[in-house]
Design an enzyme around this catalytic site. Sequence first.
Site, PDB file in Angstrom:
ATOM      1  N   GLN A  78      46.080-102.365 -60.027  1.00  0.00           N
ATOM      2  CA  GLN A  78      45.099-101.358 -60.419  1.00  0.00           C
ATOM      3  C   GLN A  78      43.679-101.919 -60.346  1.00  0.00           C
ATOM      4  O   GLN A  78      42.716-101.162 -60.469  1.00  0.00           O
ATOM      5  CB  GLN A  78      45.390-100.840 -61.837  1.00  0.00           C
ATOM      6  N   GLU A 135      43.445 -89.410 -68.967  1.00  0.00           N
ATOM      7  CA  GLU A 135      44.156 -89.907 -70.133  1.00  0.00           C
ATOM      8  C   GLU A 135      44.078 -88.972 -71.323  1.00  0.00           C
ATOM      9  O   GLU A 135      44.862 -89.089 -72.268  1.00  0.00           O
ATOM     10  CB  GLU A 135      43.629 -91.299 -70.466  1.00  0.00           C
ATOM     11  N   ARG A 141      48.241 -94.953 -70.016  1.00  0.00           N
ATOM     12  CA  ARG A 141      47.501 -93.698 -69.860  1.00  0.00           C
ATOM     13  C   ARG A 141      46.531 -93.525 -71.016  1.00  0.00           C
ATOM     14  O   ARG A 141      46.557 -92.547 -71.751  1.00  0.00           O
ATOM     15  CB  ARG A 141      48.457 -92.521 -69.794  1.00  0.00           C
ATOM     16  N   CYS A 142      45.666 -94.502 -71.161  1.00  0.00           N
ATOM     17  CA  CYS A 142      44.836 -94.610 -72.359  1.00  0.00           C
ATOM     18  C   CYS A 142      43.698 -95.553 -72.071  1.00  0.00           C
ATOM     19  O   CYS A 142      43.817 -96.447 -71.270  1.00  0.00           O
ATOM     20  CB  CYS A 142      45.723 -95.163 -73.476  1.00  0.00           C
TER      21      CYS A 142
END
Lengths: 163, 805
Positions: B236, B759, B383-384
């Site tokens: 990522q 997110e 996802r944060c």
Amino acid sequence: MTKMHIKLTVNGKAEELLAEPRELLIHVLRERLNLTGAHIGCETSHCGACTVEMNGKSVKSCTVFAAQANGAEITTIEGLGSPDALHVLQRSFREHHGLQCGFCTPGMITRAHRLLQENPAPTEDEVRFGMAGNLCRCTGYQNIVKSILAAASEINAAQEAAE
Amino acid sequence: MNDLSPSREERIANLKGLGCSRKRVEDVRFTQGKGNYVDDIKLPGMLQGDFVRSPYAHARVISVNKEAALALPGVIAVLTAEDLAPLNLHWMPTLAGDKQMVLADGKVLFQGQEVAFVVAEDRYIAADAVELVEVEYEELPVLTDPFAALESDVVLREDLEGQSAGAHGPRRHHNHIFLWEEGDKAATEQVLDSADVVAEEMIYYHRTHPCPLETCGAVASMDKVNGKLTLWGTFQAPHVVRTVASLLSGIEEHNIRVVSPDIGGGFGNKVGVYPGYVCSIVASIVTGRPVKWVEDRMENLMATAFARDYWMKGRIAATKEGKITGLWCHVTADHGAFDACADPTKFPAGFFHICTGSYDIPVAYVGVDGVYTNKAPGGVAYRCSFRVTEAAYFIERMVEVLAIELGMDAAELRRINFIRADQFPYHSALGWEYDSGDYHTAWDKALAAVDYAGLRREQAGRVEAFKRGETRKLLGIGLTHFTEIVGAGPVKNCDILGMGMFDSCEIRIHPTGSAIARLGTISQGQGHATTFAQILASEIGLPADSITIEEGDTDTAPYGLGTYGSRSTPVAGAAAAMVGRKIRAKAQMIAAWLLEVHEGDLDWDVDRFVVKGAPERFKTMKDIAYAAYNQAIPGLEPGLEAVSYYDPPNMTYPFGAYICVMEIDVDTGEHEIRQFYALDDCGTRINPMVIEGQVHGGLTEALAIAMGQEIAYDDIGNCKTATLMDFFIPTAWETPNYTTDFTETPSPHHPIGAKGVGESPNVGGVPAFSNAVHDAFRAFGLRHAHMPHDHWRIWKIANQLGLHG
């Protein structure tokens, strides 16, 4: 390890190869035949990323031995449409935003293709139940279901027009 | 004379720019099975790597015997810590200022830990060889509970013995990592001591896992002829991986090319650097052949970065009318065996101090104790944006508990405590400057959309019917108003391993009026190739369809910190807008020369510069692009390209109002989601179709976390949830349809006002689902029950409340 002589038809093309008895269909497809559309997500039959059609049934190719596919007719995502003539489902998934990272997509579309053979005019619930063997982490399924229902309508409308 | 057709509206539509639900360009490949993920890469002579992993959670490694494995035909090498030690690669630094074993160095600290790396001709031989490596272990006492770990004599990290301080300050016990504090503790405690009402609760946000459908993997190829290392992988943050790989290996950075190909979902799982990456590189250097390593699902769930695992003790004070006067929080954070959290360096608990949420709370304190246990390392932002999910869950549960304490309606309690629109920019008690928001408008819209008053009437009727024995189903109304903090971040306080968290965009306009743009981020499904082109299209007046977007190849893309924490739109998206403005500035000079007017006499109009007062005299961007390459313009260099590195002045603060209506069967513990309404405000909306898709996906991940997904261990540290049989991922059958909605409050400091959205649905979704469960049982005295709310645990709630008769 003694190898087995295996013949199978993949996307209409006859293939012959030697495989170990333990060799999995997904590895034959991806590594021998370079058909990397079907993916490996879990290796335990849960996620469905490896879904292909074998003799008219959806199978999870990560838990099918190549030997079991001897003599079989296999269709993978690569066999569904061509760049110039996409399958209705391939168009529909794009049109209705039925994919994001794309990793589950080949399995999803391949499974949806078989589902619509099994049930050409499914309800939303039937789509959701029929697709429950394929996991998606990105879309929340809502647009996948929409894509499949739209594709079914389009196929059925085209057939009615033809009749 | 120029033709004035097409109309302005047609020209805008032709761009497919901001606000357009443009179909995704990525999908053409993906729907045909023509994505290119790391496991699709096949190089001549490529070997396969596989790990020998520890079956024990805590043990000494007495010996590793490779002989039988090496004797197997097709096995090329078996690497252990001993082999990596001369290269100083048996340990590696973590993103959190700690270090982590690459391969077991004398002991193992969690089940699934990497002990040896087998390299073989193919994956079957590698798997056979893994079985043939003989490892002798001596079991040690196991600590899986962070509270017990802080009391225990058992030393987990012997390598740190005698070190009374770590990267984030003093350590008060050998299993303690740090205490991180923010806010005014004394003033907060004073408010709590004298408050009308104080609600207190321990809220556990359980350990879970991002579990992208594609696991982590890498292919390393060391070309000994030209001295270049190429590393493809599930990264990522590819540019940071290149820098880290250079620092670790000693290979100069220009001799390393890192490529993130298509990535099959990330959700934070692919931010960190894992032993598999390091071992693949070493194995390629040792063997001179390309080496592929791709973990299987069990390895992914057992060993690759987990998320959450925060024990959050909260105290919230209020007046008897319900005005919140103070918030206190202490977290016991289980970090596992190594502190490998993926947070900006100066924030060991991430942005957890956004935990005052959407509320105007005058004084607050938060303290976080990081603790070592015999569990897998990680603590990534699933996802944060760096512990924002934990913070949102904490405050949205605390508000519900306070509502119970006060006997108030939870929607009204929220309303009277929201930060008002006229208070922005708002300075929170824990040090953040919220850039913008209009919470009351969003809240009222959400409550009206679901007919909140009607739902409450129905719920009251249901409770009565239940008490009369007419139904066995309860109705829960789960409310959430969340505020996120995303878009890390300003270089002055945000960095990862010293690299400032700016991001970048570079663009080249071709002579015929098309372009290629490259960014420092990398899509993992977010659709960057589609949406970044839209930002650029609106800025430079060339159609999005004529702009290729590339990311993820460090040899070609400008340096950037990557994609996680909803930072792509706030940071790289801003860079895209800024680079577009640089192009337009030069284009204006070219247009002025072509039209023989002063630059100041030109107006920008969608896709062209027009002479003021003479609308028939203009040059389109297409004309200008050609001129940039075929005209000798005095004082101007030929060509039309630019690069922008964007250092954001502040974070962005997306927010939203979510309402979940849930039916719960008291006798089976099963639930049914009858309605889920999600209103998101992510500022300027780039592509509504993509936003909606992100919200659906994030809500489904939230559904999983709240209703069943967890990484669980037994007392001796066995991971009980290492397959997709045990680790819950909802199927299409369990997942409801969602209704999405929006308000639009642009960020005042972002060039196009966008805030990021990926997110939000996970941050807001988890408390909405969880609050619905709690709300269903509120009338029967439930105050708080830990997630995940699977059928068994819901059944237990009902049972403990005496609802089974």
